[in-house]
Motif scaffolding. Structure first.
Motif, PDB file in Angstrom:
ATOM      1  N   GLU A 137      -7.495   6.852  57.040  1.00  0.00           N
ATOM      2  CA  GLU A 137      -7.219   8.254  56.743  1.00  0.00           C
ATOM      3  C   GLU A 137      -8.274   8.905  55.852  1.00  0.00           C
ATOM      4  OE1 GLU A 137      -3.324   8.841  55.101  1.00  0.00           O
ATOM      5  OE2 GLU A 137      -2.398   7.355  56.434  1.00  0.00           O
ATOM      6  N   VAL A 138      -8.785   8.134  54.895  1.00  0.00           N
ATOM      7  CA  VAL A 138      -9.675   8.734  53.885  1.00  0.00           C
ATOM      8  C   VAL A 138     -11.140   8.710  54.317  1.00  0.00           C
ATOM      9  CG1 VAL A 138     -10.474   8.643  51.496  1.00  0.00           C
ATOM     10  CG2 VAL A 138      -8.083   8.143  52.042  1.00  0.00           C
ATOM     11  N   LEU A 139     -11.688   7.518  54.524  1.00  0.00           N
ATOM     12  CA  LEU A 139     -13.121   7.393  54.787  1.00  0.00           C
ATOM     13  C   LEU A 139     -13.612   8.169  56.017  1.00  0.00           C
ATOM     14  CD1 LEU A 139     -13.855   3.692  53.755  1.00  0.00           C
ATOM     15  CD2 LEU A 139     -14.552   5.780  52.590  1.00  0.00           C
ATOM     16  N   PRO A 140     -12.865   8.166  57.138  1.00  0.00           N
ATOM     17  CA  PRO A 140     -13.340   8.958  58.282  1.00  0.00           C
ATOM     18  C   PRO A 140     -13.499  10.443  57.959  1.00  0.00           C
ATOM     19  CG  PRO A 140     -11.652   7.415  58.983  1.00  0.00           C
ATOM     20  CD  PRO A 140     -11.662   7.389  57.490  1.00  0.00           C
ATOM     21  N   LYS A 141     -12.671  10.950  57.049  1.00  0.00           N
ATOM     22  CA  LYS A 141     -12.713  12.382  56.725  1.00  0.00           C
ATOM     23  C   LYS A 141     -13.780  12.725  55.687  1.00  0.00           C
ATOM     24  CE  LYS A 141      -7.813  13.212  57.729  1.00  0.00           C
ATOM     25  NZ  LYS A 141      -6.504  13.604  57.154  1.00  0.00           N
ATOM     26  N   ILE A 142     -13.985  11.829  54.728  1.00  0.00           N
ATOM     27  CA  ILE A 142     -14.889  12.184  53.617  1.00  0.00           C
ATOM     28  C   ILE A 142     -16.114  11.289  53.537  1.00  0.00           C
ATOM     29  CG2 ILE A 142     -12.940  13.049  52.260  1.00  0.00           C
ATOM     30  CD1 ILE A 142     -13.399  10.540  50.443  1.00  0.00           C
ATOM     31  N   SER A 143     -16.341  10.501  54.573  1.00  0.00           N
ATOM     32  CA  SER A 143     -17.454   9.552  54.540  1.00  0.00           C
ATOM     33  C   SER A 143     -18.773  10.242  54.203  1.00  0.00           C
ATOM     34  CB  SER A 143     -17.567   8.844  55.893  1.00  0.00           C
ATOM     35  OG  SER A 143     -18.689   8.000  55.906  1.00  0.00           O
ATOM     36  N   LYS A 144     -19.070  11.350  54.878  1.00  0.00           N
ATOM     37  CA  LYS A 144     -20.338  12.061  54.685  1.00  0.00           C
ATOM     38  C   LYS A 144     -20.456  12.568  53.243  1.00  0.00           C
ATOM     39  CE  LYS A 144     -23.051  15.863  56.676  1.00  0.00           C
ATOM     40  NZ  LYS A 144     -23.143  16.724  55.501  1.00  0.00           N
ATOM     41  N   THR A 145     -19.381  13.199  52.756  1.00  0.00           N
ATOM     42  CA  THR A 145     -19.387  13.734  51.389  1.00  0.00           C
ATOM     43  C   THR A 145     -19.487  12.614  50.365  1.00  0.00           C
ATOM     44  OG1 THR A 145     -18.005  15.555  52.113  1.00  0.00           O
ATOM     45  CG2 THR A 145     -18.144  15.190  49.753  1.00  0.00           C
ATOM     46  N   PHE A 146     -18.731  11.542  50.599  1.00  0.00           N
ATOM     47  CA  PHE A 146     -18.741  10.394  49.690  1.00  0.00           C
ATOM     48  C   PHE A 146     -20.144   9.810  49.584  1.00  0.00           C
ATOM     49  CE2 PHE A 146     -18.477   5.787  48.983  1.00  0.00           C
ATOM     50  CZ  PHE A 146     -17.713   5.732  47.825  1.00  0.00           C
ATOM     51  N   ILE A 147     -20.799   9.637  50.724  1.00  0.00           N
ATOM     52  CA  ILE A 147     -22.151   9.068  50.739  1.00  0.00           C
ATOM     53  C   ILE A 147     -23.118   9.975  49.985  1.00  0.00           C
ATOM     54  CG2 ILE A 147     -24.125   8.522  52.219  1.00  0.00           C
ATOM     55  CD1 ILE A 147     -22.076   7.483  54.300  1.00  0.00           C
ATOM     56  N   GLU A 148     -23.028  11.276  50.228  1.00  0.00           N
ATOM     57  CA  GLU A 148     -23.907  12.240  49.535  1.00  0.00           C
ATOM     58  C   GLU A 148     -23.699  12.162  48.024  1.00  0.00           C
ATOM     59  OE1 GLU A 148     -22.864  15.933  51.312  1.00  0.00           O
ATOM     60  OE2 GLU A 148     -24.135  15.638  53.101  1.00  0.00           O
ATOM     61  N   ASN A 149     -22.415  12.080  47.610  1.00  0.00           N
ATOM     62  CA  ASN A 149     -22.103  11.998  46.180  1.00  0.00           C
ATOM     63  C   ASN A 149     -22.622  10.692  45.568  1.00  0.00           C
ATOM     64  OD1 ASN A 149     -20.851  14.478  46.120  1.00  0.00           O
ATOM     65  ND2 ASN A 149     -18.806  13.652  46.475  1.00  0.00           N
ATOM     66  N   LYS A 150     -22.496   9.587  46.326  1.00  0.00           N
ATOM     67  CA  LYS A 150     -22.975   8.297  45.804  1.00  0.00           C
ATOM     68  C   LYS A 150     -24.507   8.286  45.686  1.00  0.00           C
ATOM     69  CE  LYS A 150     -20.587   5.623  44.596  1.00  0.00           C
ATOM     70  NZ  LYS A 150     -19.785   5.634  43.338  1.00  0.00           N
ATOM     71  N   VAL A 151     -25.175   8.914  46.638  1.00  0.00           N
ATOM     72  CA  VAL A 151     -26.639   9.010  46.572  1.00  0.00           C
ATOM     73  C   VAL A 151     -27.051   9.801  45.336  1.00  0.00           C
ATOM     74  CG1 VAL A 151     -28.694   9.992  47.673  1.00  0.00           C
ATOM     75  CG2 VAL A 151     -27.034   8.707  49.038  1.00  0.00           C
ATOM     76  N   ASP A 152     -26.332  10.901  45.053  1.00  0.00           N
ATOM     77  CA  ASP A 152     -26.611  11.709  43.854  1.00  0.00           C
ATOM     78  C   ASP A 152     -26.321  10.918  42.586  1.00  0.00           C
ATOM     79  OD1 ASP A 152     -27.389  13.864  45.374  1.00  0.00           O
ATOM     80  OD2 ASP A 152     -25.445  14.875  45.285  1.00  0.00           O
ATOM     81  N   GLU A 153     -25.210  10.184  42.596  1.00  0.00           N
ATOM     82  CA  GLU A 153     -24.858   9.347  41.434  1.00  0.00           C
ATOM     83  C   GLU A 153     -25.937   8.296  41.181  1.00  0.00           C
ATOM     84  OE1 GLU A 153     -20.992   7.528  41.617  1.00  0.00           O
ATOM     85  OE2 GLU A 153     -20.077   9.370  42.357  1.00  0.00           O
ATOM     86  N   ASN A 154     -26.450   7.750  42.268  1.00  0.00           N
ATOM     87  CA  ASN A 154     -27.488   6.718  42.145  1.00  0.00           C
ATOM     88  C   ASN A 154     -28.743   7.302  41.495  1.00  0.00           C
ATOM     89  OD1 ASN A 154     -28.312   4.058  42.506  1.00  0.00           O
ATOM     90  ND2 ASN A 154     -29.235   4.467  44.485  1.00  0.00           N
ATOM     91  N   LYS A 155     -29.101   8.520  41.896  1.00  0.00           N
ATOM     92  CA  LYS A 155     -30.271   9.181  41.303  1.00  0.00           C
ATOM     93  C   LYS A 155     -30.037   9.456  39.823  1.00  0.00           C
ATOM     94  CE  LYS A 155     -31.855  11.402  45.575  1.00  0.00           C
ATOM     95  NZ  LYS A 155     -31.943  12.675  46.339  1.00  0.00           N
ATOM     96  N   THR A 156     -28.821   9.888  39.491  1.00  0.00           N
ATOM     97  CA  THR A 156     -28.482  10.156  38.084  1.00  0.00           C
ATOM     98  C   THR A 156     -28.567   8.883  37.256  1.00  0.00           C
ATOM     99  OG1 THR A 156     -26.999  11.944  38.762  1.00  0.00           O
ATOM    100  CG2 THR A 156     -26.701  11.058  36.537  1.00  0.00           C
ATOM    101  N   ARG A 157     -28.066   7.785  37.827  1.00  0.00           N
ATOM    102  CA  ARG A 157     -28.137   6.486  37.131  1.00  0.00           C
ATOM    103  C   ARG A 157     -29.585   6.099  36.862  1.00  0.00           C
ATOM    104  NH1 ARG A 157     -29.164   1.154  39.166  1.00  0.00           N
ATOM    105  NH2 ARG A 157     -29.319   2.032  41.240  1.00  0.00           N
ATOM    106  N   ILE A 158     -30.437   6.266  37.862  1.00  0.00           N
ATOM    107  CA  ILE A 158     -31.837   5.889  37.721  1.00  0.00           C
ATOM    108  C   ILE A 158     -32.519   6.752  36.662  1.00  0.00           C
ATOM    109  CG2 ILE A 158     -34.066   5.915  38.926  1.00  0.00           C
ATOM    110  CD1 ILE A 158     -32.461   5.071  41.476  1.00  0.00           C
ATOM    111  N   ASP A 159     -32.190   8.044  36.648  1.00  0.00           N
ATOM    112  CA  ASP A 159     -32.757   8.934  35.622  1.00  0.00           C
ATOM    113  C   ASP A 159     -32.319   8.510  34.227  1.00  0.00           C
ATOM    114  OD1 ASP A 159     -34.026  10.435  37.533  1.00  0.00           O
ATOM    115  OD2 ASP A 159     -32.476  11.970  37.650  1.00  0.00           O
ATOM    116  N   LYS A 160     -31.068   8.081  34.116  1.00  0.00           N
ATOM    117  CA  LYS A 160     -30.524   7.704  32.814  1.00  0.00           C
ATOM    118  C   LYS A 160     -31.090   6.388  32.309  1.00  0.00           C
ATOM    119  CE  LYS A 160     -26.166   6.704  30.408  1.00  0.00           C
ATOM    120  NZ  LYS A 160     -24.701   6.597  30.517  1.00  0.00           N
ATOM    121  N   PHE A 161     -31.185   5.418  33.188  1.00  0.00           N
ATOM    122  CA  PHE A 161     -31.597   4.079  32.757  1.00  0.00           C
ATOM    123  C   PHE A 161     -33.081   3.788  33.024  1.00  0.00           C
ATOM    124  CE2 PHE A 161     -27.023   3.694  33.009  1.00  0.00           C
ATOM    125  CZ  PHE A 161     -26.731   2.934  31.901  1.00  0.00           C
ATOM    126  N   GLY A 162     -33.813   4.787  33.483  1.00  0.00           N
ATOM    127  CA  GLY A 162     -35.244   4.606  33.709  1.00  0.00           C
ATOM    128  C   GLY A 162     -35.545   4.375  35.176  1.00  0.00           C
TER     129      GLY A 162
END
Length: 878
Positions: free
Chosen positions: A172-197
């Motif tokens: 029910e969840v992943l099929p509907k928000i998979s694209k948005t979830f992936i985009e958000n995780k990619v952004d989170e990953n960039k934020t993590r890299i900026d924070k920790f170097g």
């Protein structure tokens, strides 16, 4: 699902604390257990054991507390605990899942268990929810909750309830928000890299959060789970999304990282994920590394960086596969045929097929030349091809000796627009180290100190980036001479090769300059360099430390020193290359290694040497001629304020060396101070805000210990002493000039500091106060952040060859407040007269240089006397 253990303690119940201590102490012993250099149990298996021990603790406690045969209620592990990745002091994240009609039972169980876990001083994160609440929260823009549930695992309770939650998440969840979830995780990953170097090569990398750490693996898995609806990497393998060799490498590196993380936790006695300096040697020892030509800790950190690089690359590759659009949804990109099998897809370089690289390995180098020419990136497809073909089979001696390969590489260095960018990429894909195996030995090589911020290979490529900044004109305002020299350089490829190769010998251990230079003839022959270019390159590598050594650690007014240096360099062209190389070397070591003071000294050495090389015949000015010239020039400068007779009298009392140390303009300032002070003591400060230091000029009496007392007063007032020149007149007076700054800047904006210096100086010189008392007060009140970084025992070297008149003492030690005071006092007590001093600081390490004579104003040559001085200086460590 884990099952309850059976205990024969029905009367006393389950002793939670005893069980916890016994189980986790046992796992700690297993962690420490070794056979030779190999751990009997891997980091992954021990993390799984900790997770299992925590499961059993929870299960058994709940069973003994009467929570048997749970229905409609599940205890679920989340996060790292859910992944079975539990480290010794990791948080315990729990989800209490319940059917909404069993809220009372859920609350009772939750409180009962949590209080017991908190009693054990465990860090427990928890939530109590129904399936509907979990599903609702999974749609939240903040992906934290959904991410934690993707890592979930049933510990105890209703298995059907837990499976129902998982089914709804994936249906029910992943099929509907998979694209948005992936985009958000990619952004989170960039934020993590900026924070920790954003660099893998941090001095103290975070084994969990830094690039190439455990989080890279986690993000790749989370995004893959959302894209391909899988629960683990094994399912990705079955779907053909990841290759077996890639999975094996990820597993191997994850195991390595988990071992390090566990050891860090045990060493710190708490949750600790940074490989701090104070732990690096212990972790290296735990992993079985031993000292040899290279230190064990440097071997360990090199392996760490190599593994981190692999992890980052594989994670990026997997995430890229998740982001690739399907053929049905992807727009047809514009393709430009570049010939030779290379194509441009919009602004990205690619090839028509795999054979372009496989059949002609030289095209791997050509790809970087083309990418630089068109200022484009390489497609993931092309990058993967280059990485996969950068192996011993493709990159053989035949490849390295291939004329086309070498011509392409030198063409990139000669005329490339963004050479450093392409070399960074070439290094990332492991092609550079395979093409030049001598360079390959320094790839990911760390140095165990706080001075070298980057690994040796990255530092070397950063040097080329610094030269490119000069060529582009970005630094022209600040470094006009260097910019001019860079733009006039005809042999840019030799300069860039010098940058790449200057530290290459570090892969062989000590004496890296000599060892690196010995490698050059073979490389030069392979690359087809001319004999003359090969000789210049070899000289640059062998002597790349000479300009910083002379400029920062020797008296540049010593004409014989400059003459010897000029003779060794031979040509102005070689001097230019060496100057540019030295500039780039210092600038690229770390963000705080270059200073205007170092730049000033370096430029002074360059200009004096260039002047000698440009003259067909060098004429040394005689002392009496120099004195007369100075008297004439100073009198002309001061004719309206000080009489010629007074100027002549003062300057005739100065020793010959005085006139070599200062310009006529500076001497004029000295005369003003001396005339003003008369028979008293006084000082003057000349400010130089543009180059971030000041001259503290002291005129006084040549009394015992005056130099170290001045050092003590200046240091006690927070001033950083970078150098000092001491002049004793024929009438027992002294003119001491100190080059100082405060927090790396001129004191022109904080002139009130000199009021404090004057007050303290008067008290010290009058005997009312001791300089040592001032320093003690500063040390006790100095609230600064003391970082635990590696220290080395002090080292003393004597040089009786470089100077005609002085014994040079090189003193290397760990920096601390008042060190110059301590050293100069020890030298004074040893009967040394200090004539000149230079102080160079590298983060926390100091290199102090003293030009000294004995009480008879002669060089110190007695072995016993030198031994006594050495022992006096070494005793300062205690």
């Amino acid at each position: 699902m884990a099952k309850a253990l059976t205990f024969n303690e029905p009367s006393s119940g389950f002793d939670l604390k005893k069980y916890y201590i016994e189980q986790f102490d046992h796992i700690k012993k297993l962690h420490r257990l070794k056979t030779g250099n190999i751990n009997k149990m891997s980091g992954r298996s021990l993390a799984k054991r900790r997770s299992k021990a925590m499961d059993d603790l929870i299960i058994n406690y709940l069973c003994y507390s009467g929570f048997n045969n749970l229905k409609n209620l599940s205890v679920i592990a989340l996060g790292g605990y859910g992944r079975n990745d539990l480290s010794p002091y990791s948080d315990i994240d729990l989800l209490f899942l319940f059917d909404d009609i069993f809220i009372k039972e859920a609350k009772e169980l939750t409180q009962n268990l949590l209080y017991k876990l908190w009693d054990l001083n465990l860090e427990v994160g928890y939530s109590t929810r129904t399936i509907d609440e979990c599903i609702q929260l999974s749609f939240d823009k903040d992906t934290t909750i959904l991410t934690s549930m993707l890592d979930s695992r049933l510990i105890y309770g209703d298995e059907i309830l837990y499976k129902s939650l998982n089914k709804r998440l994936f249906k029910e969840v992943l099929p509907k928000i998979s694209k948005t979830f992936i985009e958000n995780k990619v952004d989170e990953n960039k934020t993590r890299i900026d924070k920790f170097g954003n660099s893998i090569y941090m001095l103290e990398p975070n084994v969990k959060e830094s690039v190439g750490g455990l989080r890279d693996i986690h993000f790749a898995l989370w995004i893959s789970e959302a894209k391909f609806k899988v629960k683990n990497f094994k399912e990705l393998l079955l779907k053909g999304i990841i290759f077996k060799n890639e999975l094996n490498t990820l597993k191997k590196n994850e195991d390595f990282l988990l071992s390090i993380r566990a050891e860090l936790h045990y060493l710190a006695g708490k949750s600790e994920n940074r490989i701090r300096f104070e732990y690096q040697q212990d972790v290296a020892k735990y992993l079985g590394f031993k000292d040899s030509e290279l230190k064990a800790v440097e071997k360990f950190m090199r392996i760490y960086y190599l593994r981190a690089n692999q992890t980052a690359e594989l994670s990026k590759r997997l995430i890229d596969r998740c982001l690739v659009k399907s053929k049905s949804t992807a727009k047809t990109s514009k393709i430009t045929d570049l010939g030779g099998g290379f194509i441009l897809q919009e602004t990205n370089l690619s090839v028509l097929n795999r054979k372009i690289i496989q059949d002609c390995p030289a095209n791997m180098i050509k790809a970087f030349v083309i990418a630089d020419k068109f200022k484009c990136n390489k497609t993931p497809y092309l990058a993967d091809l280059i990485r996969d073909n950068s192996n011993l089979k493709s990159i053989s001696d035949k490849f390295r000796n291939n004329d086309e390969v070498n011509e392409l590489f030198l063409k990139l260095l000669q005329s490339g627009k963004h050479v450093s960018k392409e070399l960074f990429e070439m290094n990332r894909l492991r092609l550079l180290g395979r093409y030049i195996p001598e360079f390959g030995k320094i790839v990911c090589m760390a140095q165990y100190d706080a001075y070298h911020v980057y690994t040796v290979d990255i530092h070397s490529i950063f040097m080329i980036e610094e030269i490119e900044r000069l060529l582009s004109g970005d630094l022209e305002d600040k470094f006009p001479l260097l910019t001019k020299l860079a733009k006039e350089t005809e042999k840019r490829e030799i300069l860039y090769l010098g940058c790449l190769f200057h530290d290459m010998g570090k892969g062989e251990g000590k004496n890296h300059s000599r060892k690196g230079a010995a490698m050059i003839p073979k490389i030069a022959k392979r690359m087809g360099l001319s004999t003359q270019d090969a000789e210049v390159l070899e000289f640059m590598v062998k002597h790349h430390l000479i300009m910083p050594h002379f400029s920062q650690r020797r008296d540049l007014n010593d004409e014989s020193l400059i003459l010897r240096f000029a003779k060794s360099v031979k040509t102005k062209q070689t001097l230019n290359l060496l100057y540019l190389l030295t500039f780039a070397d210092i600038r690229s070591v770390g963000p705080d290694t270059w200073s205007d003071w170092k730049g000033l000294l370096l430029e002074d050495l360059y200009l004096k040497t260039a002047a000698i090389l440009e003259e067909s015949e060098y004429r040394k000015e005689k002392p009496e001629e120099l004195r007369k010239r100075y008297i004439k020039e100073v009198c002309n400068t001061l004719k309206d304020s000080i009489k010629e007779k007074t100027v002549s009298k003062i300057l005739n009392e100065m020793p010959d060396a005085y006139f070599k140390g200062f310009s006529p303009k500076t001497v004029s300032r000295h005369i003003k101070l001396i005339e003003r002070a008369g028979n008293d003591t006084d000082f003057h400060v000349s400010y130089h805000p543009a180059v971030k230091f000041d001259d503290f000029i002291f005129w006084g009496f040549d009394t015992p210990g005056i130099f170290y007392k001045l050092c003590g007063v200046l240091s006690a007032n927070g001033l950083n002493i970078m150098g000092a020149r001491i002049t004793s007149t024929s009438h027992n007076r002294i003119l001491d000039v100190f080059y100082v700054n405060k927090i790396g800047e001129s004191t022109i904006e904080s002139k009130n500091i000199w009021t404090s210096v004057r007050s303290d100086l008067n008290k010290v010189l009058s005997g009312e106060l001791k300089a040592k008392q001032l320093l003690k007060k500063r040390i006790s009140s100095y609230a600064h952040y003391k970082k635990n970084i590696p220290t080395k025992p002090s080292k003393i070297e004597f040089d009786n060859e470089s100077s005609d008149n002085f014994t040079i003492i090189d003193y290397y030690s760990h920096d601390r407040i008042g060190l110059l005071y301590e050293v100069s006092k020890a030298l004074n007590n040893s009967g040394c007269s200090i004539n000149y001093a230079k102080i160079s600081t590298k983060v926390d390490q100091v290199s102090d240089v003293f030009y000294v004579t004995d009480s008879n104003n002669k060089k110190i040559t007695s072995p016993k006397k030198l031994k006594d001085i050495k022992e006096a200086l070494l005793s300062l460590d205690s």
